[in-house]
Write a protein that holds these residues in place. Structure first.
Motif, PDB file in Angstrom:
ATOM      1  N   ASN A   1       0.541   4.907 -12.296  1.00  0.00           N
ATOM      2  CA  ASN A   1      -0.919   4.875 -12.223  1.00  0.00           C
ATOM      3  C   ASN A   1      -1.498   3.485 -11.974  1.00  0.00           C
ATOM      4  O   ASN A   1      -2.708   3.280 -12.073  1.00  0.00           O
ATOM      5  N   GLY A   2      -0.653   2.517 -11.655  1.00  0.00           N
ATOM      6  CA  GLY A   2      -1.154   1.177 -11.372  1.00  0.00           C
ATOM      7  C   GLY A   2      -0.158   0.374 -10.559  1.00  0.00           C
ATOM      8  O   GLY A   2       1.031   0.704 -10.511  1.00  0.00           O
ATOM      9  N   PHE A   3      -0.653  -0.679  -9.908  1.00  0.00           N
ATOM     10  CA  PHE A   3       0.205  -1.449  -9.011  1.00  0.00           C
ATOM     11  C   PHE A   3      -0.231  -2.907  -8.996  1.00  0.00           C
ATOM     12  O   PHE A   3      -1.417  -3.222  -9.105  1.00  0.00           O
ATOM     13  N   ALA A   4       0.736  -3.799  -8.867  1.00  0.00           N
ATOM     14  CA  ALA A   4       0.450  -5.226  -8.709  1.00  0.00           C
ATOM     15  C   ALA A   4       1.629  -5.879  -7.995  1.00  0.00           C
ATOM     16  O   ALA A   4       2.724  -5.302  -7.923  1.00  0.00           O
TER      17      ALA A   4
ATOM     18  N   THR B   1       0.835  -1.206   0.000  1.00  0.00           N
ATOM     19  CA  THR B   1       0.000   0.000   0.000  1.00  0.00           C
ATOM     20  C   THR B   1       0.867   1.253   0.000  1.00  0.00           C
ATOM     21  O   THR B   1       0.598   2.209  -0.735  1.00  0.00           O
ATOM     22  N   ALA B   2       1.928   1.241   0.824  1.00  0.00           N
ATOM     23  CA  ALA B   2       2.820   2.399   0.903  1.00  0.00           C
ATOM     24  C   ALA B   2       3.526   2.646  -0.429  1.00  0.00           C
ATOM     25  O   ALA B   2       3.634   3.796  -0.879  1.00  0.00           O
ATOM     26  N   VAL B   3       4.007   1.581  -1.074  1.00  0.00           N
ATOM     27  CA  VAL B   3       4.693   1.727  -2.370  1.00  0.00           C
ATOM     28  C   VAL B   3       3.736   2.327  -3.400  1.00  0.00           C
ATOM     29  O   VAL B   3       4.085   3.252  -4.138  1.00  0.00           O
ATOM     30  N   MET B   4       2.511   1.803  -3.464  1.00  0.00           N
ATOM     31  CA  MET B   4       1.531   2.293  -4.422  1.00  0.00           C
ATOM     32  C   MET B   4       1.222   3.776  -4.184  1.00  0.00           C
ATOM     33  O   MET B   4       1.227   4.586  -5.119  1.00  0.00           O
ATOM     34  N   GLU B   5       0.968   4.126  -2.921  1.00  0.00           N
ATOM     35  CA  GLU B   5       0.605   5.504  -2.577  1.00  0.00           C
ATOM     36  C   GLU B   5       1.763   6.484  -2.804  1.00  0.00           C
ATOM     37  O   GLU B   5       1.595   7.531  -3.430  1.00  0.00           O
ATOM     38  N   GLU B   6       2.939   6.123  -2.285  1.00  0.00           N
ATOM     39  CA  GLU B   6       4.056   7.073  -2.279  1.00  0.00           C
ATOM     40  C   GLU B   6       4.659   7.282  -3.663  1.00  0.00           C
ATOM     41  O   GLU B   6       5.067   8.394  -3.995  1.00  0.00           O
ATOM     42  N   THR B   7       4.738   6.235  -4.460  1.00  0.00           N
ATOM     43  CA  THR B   7       5.292   6.426  -5.812  1.00  0.00           C
ATOM     44  C   THR B   7       4.360   7.269  -6.669  1.00  0.00           C
ATOM     45  O   THR B   7       4.812   8.074  -7.481  1.00  0.00           O
TER      46      THR B   7
ATOM     47  N   GLU C   1       1.962   0.578 -22.289  1.00  0.00           N
ATOM     48  CA  GLU C   1       1.496  -0.614 -23.002  1.00  0.00           C
ATOM     49  C   GLU C   1       1.654  -1.870 -22.145  1.00  0.00           C
ATOM     50  O   GLU C   1       1.482  -2.981 -22.631  1.00  0.00           O
ATOM     51  N   ASN C   2       2.004  -1.665 -20.879  1.00  0.00           N
ATOM     52  CA  ASN C   2       2.219  -2.751 -19.915  1.00  0.00           C
ATOM     53  C   ASN C   2       3.434  -3.614 -20.263  1.00  0.00           C
ATOM     54  O   ASN C   2       3.536  -4.773 -19.851  1.00  0.00           O
TER      55      ASN C   2
ATOM     56  N   LYS D   1       2.906   0.105 -12.743  1.00  0.00           N
ATOM     57  CA  LYS D   1       2.455   0.453 -14.094  1.00  0.00           C
ATOM     58  C   LYS D   1       2.542   1.970 -14.240  1.00  0.00           C
ATOM     59  O   LYS D   1       2.170   2.720 -13.329  1.00  0.00           O
ATOM     60  N   THR D   2       3.013   2.455 -15.385  1.00  0.00           N
ATOM     61  CA  THR D   2       3.156   3.890 -15.604  1.00  0.00           C
ATOM     62  C   THR D   2       2.537   4.288 -16.943  1.00  0.00           C
ATOM     63  O   THR D   2       2.143   3.449 -17.743  1.00  0.00           O
ATOM     64  N   SER D   3       2.490   5.599 -17.162  1.00  0.00           N
ATOM     65  CA  SER D   3       2.019   6.138 -18.443  1.00  0.00           C
ATOM     66  C   SER D   3       3.197   6.476 -19.354  1.00  0.00           C
ATOM     67  O   SER D   3       3.040   7.185 -20.349  1.00  0.00           O
ATOM     68  N   LEU D   4       4.391   5.983 -19.011  1.00  0.00           N
ATOM     69  CA  LEU D   4       5.601   6.289 -19.779  1.00  0.00           C
ATOM     70  C   LEU D   4       5.638   5.537 -21.106  1.00  0.00           C
ATOM     71  O   LEU D   4       5.059   4.462 -21.244  1.00  0.00           O
ATOM     72  N   SER D   5       6.345   6.141 -22.087  1.00  0.00           N
ATOM     73  CA  SER D   5       6.617   5.468 -23.356  1.00  0.00           C
ATOM     74  C   SER D   5       8.095   5.130 -23.407  1.00  0.00           C
ATOM     75  O   SER D   5       8.899   5.668 -22.639  1.00  0.00           O
TER      76      SER D   5
END
Length: 363
Positions: free
Chosen positions: A291-294, A277-283, A353-354, A307-311
């Motif tokens: 914008n995503g976590f697993a 939870t901390a990793v998801m929130e803080e990053t 694109e994951n 998961k990011t919005s980076l290209s």
């Protein structure tokens, strides 16, 4: 050389944070200071800087005299205090959100005009972003008449907690108020679970999860039982019999009782949940591209996936490395705070694109 290096260490030891990260780089930085000090003394250019203390400043801000690799290592030191402060702010924010939900629920339920006609839910993915409230109402006419009023109540409550940009949606749903039959069933279930809780705690154990099913009639209990398999079976049989007897003695129907103990994997998963939870929130707070976590414990090692919005691209890779390093420090700070046992893990950064952008393994 050793004598001069010792002098440098004594002179500048307090310029760096005294934590795990800085301990690993101190010696390299001291050696660099000494090397630059000698080089500049020979070339007579040290007078331009005034003192070696200025070299420290140049090192910390990424001076041209320091390699990019060294500047990157030194820059990692500053994340520690940032993360600790951010974790505290996140806890405060979550506390505010929970209190806000309680106030809104109470305000709506105590309104005579709304009683039994509305139900409210709150959701968010990242607590640093505005929460969303959904209010379910019994019919369209009620919604038309009270929508603005209900929204106003929620927005005023949010404002009192200094939480802005709250989203409020009203939806029509049948059976907002539970039926009499459902109320009775809920009351019956609560009573059985309360009996179960009391019996298990009386035996000196803690319930980790429990539930009641009507068909088949069964009470399921998960308990943290340590020891050998034989000890577990003895405790399991005692609890099952005792819970069954007490439920039956209170004139409830004959329910099967099943006790299970938490597996090592379940314990590990439970211990790591606050870290995830901390990793998801803080990053996400630090890098809006996140914008995503697993996560996955199988196959080993543990995988923490962001998961990011980076290209794809060179600059993208550099940003992915920054995100990964920040996430790693969050993991270590939170893990030590909770005294969670260290295990090998891999942090993976994925693009929009994951697809995998960057990964790093920590043993």
């Amino acid at each position: 050389m050793d004598k001069e290096l010792k002098q440098v260490k004594e002179q500048y030891s307090e310029q760096f944070y005294d934590d795990e990260i800085s301990n690993r780089i101190k010696s390299k930085v001291y050696e660099r200071i000494l090397k630059d000090k000698r080089k500049w003394s020979i070339s007579k250019k040290i007078t331009l800087l005034g003192s070696v203390a200025v070299i420290i400043l140049f090192l910390l801000v990424g001076s041209a005299f320091v390699s990019q690799a060294m500047a990157k290592v030194v820059s990692k030191v500053s994340f520690f205090n940032q993360i600790v402060q951010s974790l505290k702010e996140t806890d405060d924010r979550n506390g505010k959100l929970e209190a806000l939900y309680d106030v809104i629920s109470k305000t709506l339920s105590e309104n005579k005009e709304y009683k039994g006609k509305v139900e409210v839910g709150m959701s968010w993915f990242f607590s640093s972003e505005p929460p969303s409230f959904t209010v379910w109402v019994g019919d369209e006419d009620f919604k038309q008449e009270h929508e603005d009023e209900i929204k106003d109540i929620i927005l005023k409550c949010a404002k009192s907690y200094k939480i802005d940009k709250v989203e409020v949606v009203l939806e029509v749903r049948d059976n907002v108020e539970p039926s009499e039959k459902n109320k009775e069933l809920e009351k019956f279930t609560d009573e059985i679970l309360t009996i179960t809780q009391e019996v298990v705690e009386e035996k000196g154990y803690t319930i980790l999860a429990n539930g009641v099913s009507m068909n088949p009639k069964k009470v399921s209990i998960k308990v943290g039982i340590e020891g050998t398999e034989q000890q577990y079976k003895e405790v399991k049989n005692q609890i099952e019999k005792h819970v069954h007897d007490v439920i039956y003695a209170k004139k409830h129907e004959n329910y099967e009782v099943e006790v299970k103990r938490e597996s090592e994997e379940e314990i590990k998963n439970q211990n790591w949940q606050p870290i995830f939870t901390a990793v998801m929130e803080e990053t996400h707070k630090k890098f809006k591209e996140t914008n995503g976590f697993a996560y996955s414990f199988h196959p080993k090692p543990l995988e923490i996936i962001l998961k990011t919005s980076l290209s794809k691209g060179e600059k993208t890779k550099e940003q992915a490395e920054r995100i990964e390093e920040y996430a790693r420090q969050v993991v270590e700070i939170k893990r030590k705070e909770l005294s969670v046992e260290a295990i090998p893990y891999k942090i993976i950064i994925r693009d929009k694109e994951n697809k995998k952008l960057y990964e790093k393994l920590y043993n």
